[in-house]
Design a protein around this motif. Structure first.
Motif, PDB file in Angstrom:
ATOM      1  N   VAL A 199       0.828  -1.202   0.000  1.00  0.00           N
ATOM      2  CA  VAL A 199       0.000   0.000   0.000  1.00  0.00           C
ATOM      3  C   VAL A 199       0.864   1.255   0.000  1.00  0.00           C
ATOM      4  N   VAL A 200       2.015   1.201   0.673  1.00  0.00           N
ATOM      5  CA  VAL A 200       2.870   2.387   0.802  1.00  0.00           C
ATOM      6  C   VAL A 200       4.254   2.166   0.209  1.00  0.00           C
ATOM      7  N   SER A 201       4.498   1.009  -0.413  1.00  0.00           N
ATOM      8  CA  SER A 201       5.852   0.706  -0.886  1.00  0.00           C
ATOM      9  C   SER A 201       6.298   1.609  -2.027  1.00  0.00           C
ATOM     10  N   SER A 202       5.364   2.204  -2.744  1.00  0.00           N
ATOM     11  CA  SER A 202       5.742   3.070  -3.859  1.00  0.00           C
ATOM     12  C   SER A 202       6.020   4.506  -3.434  1.00  0.00           C
ATOM     13  N   ASN A 203       5.814   4.822  -2.168  1.00  0.00           N
ATOM     14  CA  ASN A 203       5.984   6.202  -1.707  1.00  0.00           C
ATOM     15  C   ASN A 203       6.735   6.211  -0.376  1.00  0.00           C
ATOM     16  N   PRO A 204       8.044   5.973  -0.390  1.00  0.00           N
ATOM     17  CA  PRO A 204       8.796   6.009   0.866  1.00  0.00           C
ATOM     18  C   PRO A 204       8.942   7.429   1.391  1.00  0.00           C
ATOM     19  N   ARG A 205       8.898   7.565   2.709  1.00  0.00           N
ATOM     20  CA  ARG A 205       9.072   8.866   3.340  1.00  0.00           C
ATOM     21  C   ARG A 205      10.528   9.043   3.756  1.00  0.00           C
ATOM     22  N   PRO A 206      11.100  10.210   3.541  1.00  0.00           N
ATOM     23  CA  PRO A 206      12.491  10.425   3.954  1.00  0.00           C
ATOM     24  C   PRO A 206      12.604  10.566   5.463  1.00  0.00           C
ATOM     25  N   GLY A 207      13.635   9.964   6.007  1.00  0.00           N
ATOM     26  CA  GLY A 207      13.945  10.084   7.423  1.00  0.00           C
ATOM     27  C   GLY A 207      15.382  10.534   7.600  1.00  0.00           C
ATOM     28  N   LEU A 208      15.904  10.366   8.794  1.00  0.00           N
ATOM     29  CA  LEU A 208      17.277  10.742   9.082  1.00  0.00           C
ATOM     30  C   LEU A 208      18.209   9.663   8.536  1.00  0.00           C
ATOM     31  N   ARG A 209      18.759   9.902   7.357  1.00  0.00           N
ATOM     32  CA  ARG A 209      19.635   8.954   6.662  1.00  0.00           C
ATOM     33  C   ARG A 209      18.957   7.596   6.508  1.00  0.00           C
TER      34      ARG A 209
END
Length: 302
Positions: A199-209
């Motif tokens: 469901v969310v694999s195509s839109n990763p969210r950026p985090g700390l490195r």
């Protein structure tokens, strides 16, 4: 090299002038080299890569040995003393540019201290990632639930010159992991640890490195939290409680059954096959529907 930063050994080149002279490829015996290392190097030094190379014209051959930096340094090289055949002598070599030197006592002591520090640091980092995953997943849990949490870190850190994980590569890693997890079960309808992550694999969210995949904000379906760090660390947390598994199980036939529009008085017809982009549980559901809406799931007790 293994006692310092690792490196590459090339046989077939002169030491001082670096003129290529080549070697006889028929005399290369990788099994014999590995046996010598097992017998004389302690702790054992794994992950050595022997590669035979040949020039484009086929005239010269070379042997390249990739020696990685070892987390178990310092490594001792044992041999037999020349004067006393029963006495075992050991030295701790290290590489200083193109020269091989031997560690003194204070250098060996420092090497052991650095090994223990690396081990403790690796454990501390693993505990920190585990605590962060638990705090993130259990912060909004109103009811007790069972979670599967796994943390993995590379034993040997990536080189500092290695590029960070690109955004377009992160979904590919998740897709590969989902395919591998499907082979771990014989039942295609079983809810695996990565079921619902698409469901969310195509839109990763950026985090700390890192890149983060999370279904927690959706408040529906399976709760999964995944982190892919740029240094190779990986975090996976999946809700394995009955409520999450039952919800995912009953959502699957409802979505598939909605493809059939016939009523109970119409003759049975084959249910259309789902698209390849659906999850394994959805694609495996082929039972025909006998009513416009599927019946609600029966009451179950945990």
């Amino acid at each position: 090299m293994a006692n310092t930063r690792g490196g590459l050994l090339v046989y077939g080149v002169t030491d001082k002038t670096t003129v290529p002279v080549g070697i006889d490829p028929d005399e290369v015996n990788e099994q014999q080299y590995a046996q010598w290392i097992r017998n004389h190097v302690q702790p054992y030094l794994p992950d050595l890569i022997f590669t035979a190379l040949t020039s484009p014209d086929g005239q010269l051959s070379f042997l390249a040995i990739d020696v990685p930096a070892s987390p178990m340094a310092p490594h001792h090289v044992y041999g037999t003393a020349a004067k006393d055949k029963d006495q075992q002598a050991a030295v701790v070599p290290y590489r200083d540019r193109d020269h091989t030197a031997w560690m003194a006592e204070h250098q060996i002591e420092r090497a052991y201290r650095e090994r223990f520090t690396r081990t403790q640091h690796a454990q501390d980092e693993t505990d920190r990632l585990l605590a962060h995953a638990l705090d993130t997943c259990l912060a909004d849990q109103a009811e007790p639930s069972a979670w599967f949490v796994a943390v993995a870190r590379p034993e040997r850190p990536l080189p500092r010159t290695a590029p960070p994980l690109a955004r377009e590569k992160a979904p590919d890693l998740c897709a590969t992991a989902r395919v591998r997890s499907q082979h771990l079960t014989r039942n295609p309808l079983a809810v695996g640890p990565l079921t619902g992550l698409e469901v969310v694999s195509s839109n990763p969210r950026p985090g700390l490195r890192r890149w983060v995949f999370s279904t927690l904000p959706l408040r529906m379906g399976r709760e999964i939290y995944t982190e892919l760090h740029h240094d190779g660390s990986t975090v996976l947390a999946a809700n394995l409680s009955w409520k999450a598994c039952a919800q995912m199980t009953w959502q699957t036939p409802q979505r598939t059954a909605s493809w059939s529009t016939r009523t109970s008085s119409e003759p049975a017809a084959a249910t259309p096959s789902p698209s390849p982009t659906n999850s394994p549980a959805i694609s495996a559901w082929t039972a025909p529907c006998t009513s416009p809406q599927p019946s609600p799931p029966p009451n179950r007790r945990p």
